[in-house]
Design a protein around this motif. Structure first.
Motif: not given
Length: 492
Positions: A437-438, A432-433, A477-479, A482, A428, A435
């Motif tokens: 998708s990650l 970074l966010l 916290g950037a996604d 996405d 983790q 999600t």
């Protein structure tokens, strides 16, 4: 008939008078030039010779305390287009020459040139320098800023054209420790205002201190179709300062070959050649390619650093490591796109990494940033990343690496592989966010560790990611997944 004979006799007599008077005139001119050169007390000339019919001036044993310790064993210019009145006043390219003044000569030759001070500025020396077909046009010399020397030199280079240039035995010595950079020979063909038809440099060496073996050695550099006009234009500006962007050099083809020296020998490395090529299909479309061929790493048993590399390779079952790099792309200003067709790092039988990408919407601000070398100005552009792909194709590198790590940690290779895959699935990343998708992306990476094969990362942002939003990717916290439209797949 008699008049013709009389005219011929008169011409012969006049030629005789001129021939008889020439040595006197040449001697007078030589003494005037010498006197004017030495008038300020900072420059001395051992001997001056003038050849009127050959339009030749020769200066020997020149020494100047004013120009940072300049000395020249011999300076000779023939076929001069320099006004005689200027010469009689001692104004030559080596003494009293005014910035901005024009000069034409069929040939200029200098021998045993030395400039600088070893203690403070370093020294620059040349055994021989020859310029043929020299034409220096008049240029603006009205500059009194803090970087006047650089600005005026750039303006002079922009106003200069030379049919052929040859420089032999060049050595630059850095101040203090005596580190040197030398080139045995430089040849330039058809230079005009920042453009060169061709240029070659032979026997390039960099040495740390006197008397030591060269740290780096390069057999030759060969260049075709070089264009440095943007750089000269930038340096010619009175607003130029050392940190300012200076643009990029365009080149049709450049090859550097024959790498060597103590640093290569120390680590058992060798490199065949580096090649850069640019093909202009039109005024808007160009194709570029860069290749690095023949890199081999075979560490010897001569020092601790090389020994560590050798042990690491042996742990992977390798005696040597061979690498190649090949990168090609297209710049299409008509379609407002830049495409990286292929950018591959390959190790035969081990692995290959290949990167491709496409940037769209390249506007005027983008091209100005690229041409001027101003990377910060790219953020003023609306250009955007449309797609990118990174492909990791494993041959045997993954298996060899895991076995080597297992041997050094006392584990089994299957256990190392399983533990690494587990850690990847649980990873983790901070900032970074996290999600779904990650999680799926990490799952594909874990399967690649378990099964090998090929791992492919695709970025297809929708809409295309504008370059002025790149900073968002590094914000807390950037996604990331996405924003880039990231996916990953593992295949055999």
């Amino acid at each position: 008939m008699k008049k013709g004979i009389i005219a011929a006799i008169a011409v012969i007599a006049l030629v005789g008078v001129v021939a008889a008077a020439a040595p006197l005139v040449e001697g007078f001119a030589a003494s005037r030039i010498k006197a004017e050169i030495e008038r300020d007390g900072t420059t001395a000339v051992g001997q001056v010779e003038v050849g009127l019919l050959a339009r030749r001036v020769t200066l020997a044993d020149i020494k100047s305390s004013h120009a940072a310790g300049l000395s020249v064993g011999r300076w000779e210019a023939s076929g001069l287009g320099w006004p005689l009145a200027e010469l009689l006043q001692g104004r030559t390219p080596l003494a009293g020459f005014h910035w901005g003044s024009p000069l034409q000569a069929d040939r200029v030759e200098l021998q045993q040139v030395r400039f600088g001070d070893r203690g403070t500025t370093g020294t620059w020396s040349v055994e021989k320098l020859v310029l043929e077909g020299l034409d220096l046009a008049r240029f603006d010399a009205s500059e009194d800023g803090p970087y006047r020397g650089v600005v005026l030199l750039a303006r002079a280079m922009g106003a200069l054209s030379v049919r052929r240039f040859e420089q032999i035995g060049t050595v630059f010595t850095l101040p203090g420790g005596g580190d040197t950079f030398g080139v045995s020979k430089i040849d330039v063909d058809r230079y005009e205002g920042g453009q060169m038809a061709s240029a070659a440099a032979l026997g390039i060496e960099a040495t740390a201190g006197e008397g030591r073996a060269p740290q780096y050695r390069l057999a030759n550099i060969d260049v075709r179709g070089l264009d440095a006009r943007r750089i000269l234009a930038a340096l010619s500006s009175p607003d130029w300062y050392p940190e300012a962007p200076i643009g990029r050099i365009m080149v049709e083809r450049a090859v550097a070959a024959g790498f060597g020296g103590e640093m290569f020998t120390r680590y058992g490395a060798s490199l065949g050649s580096v090649t850069i090529e640019t093909l202009r299909e039109s005024d808007k479309v160009s194709r570029s390619r860069m290749r690095i061929d023949g890199f081999v790493l075979a560490p010897p048993l001569r020092n601790m650093e090389a020994l560590k590399l050798r042990v690491a390779l042996q742990a992977m079952g390798l005696r040597e490591l061979k690498l190649g790099f090949d990168c090609a792309g297209i710049e299409d200003r008509g379609q407002a796109e830049i495409t990286i067709d292929r950018c591959a790092l390959s190790a035969p039988d081990l692995a290959e990494i290949n990167f491709t990408a496409r940037v769209v919407g390249a506007d005027e601000a983008f091209w100005l940033a690229v041409d001027d070398g101003d990377t910060a100005a790219i953020y003023d552009s609306k250009a955007a990343l449309a797609s990118a792909r990174l492909v990791l194709a494993d041959g045997s590198l993954l298996d060899r690496g895991l076995k080597a790590f297992a041997a050094t940690t006392g584990q089994t290779a299957p256990a190392v592989r399983a533990n690494l895959a587990r850690d990847i699935r649980r990873f983790q990343p901070a900032g970074l966010l996290i999600t779904q998708s990650l999680t799926q992306l990490l799952e594909a990476v874990a399967r690649f560790v378990e099964k090998g094969g090929t791992l492919t990362f695709d970025a297809r942002p929708e809409p295309p990611l504008a370059l002025d939003r790149i900073d968002y990717l590094t914000s807390p916290g950037a996604d990331l997944v996405d924003a880039l439209g990231l996916t990953a797949t593992q295949s055999r």
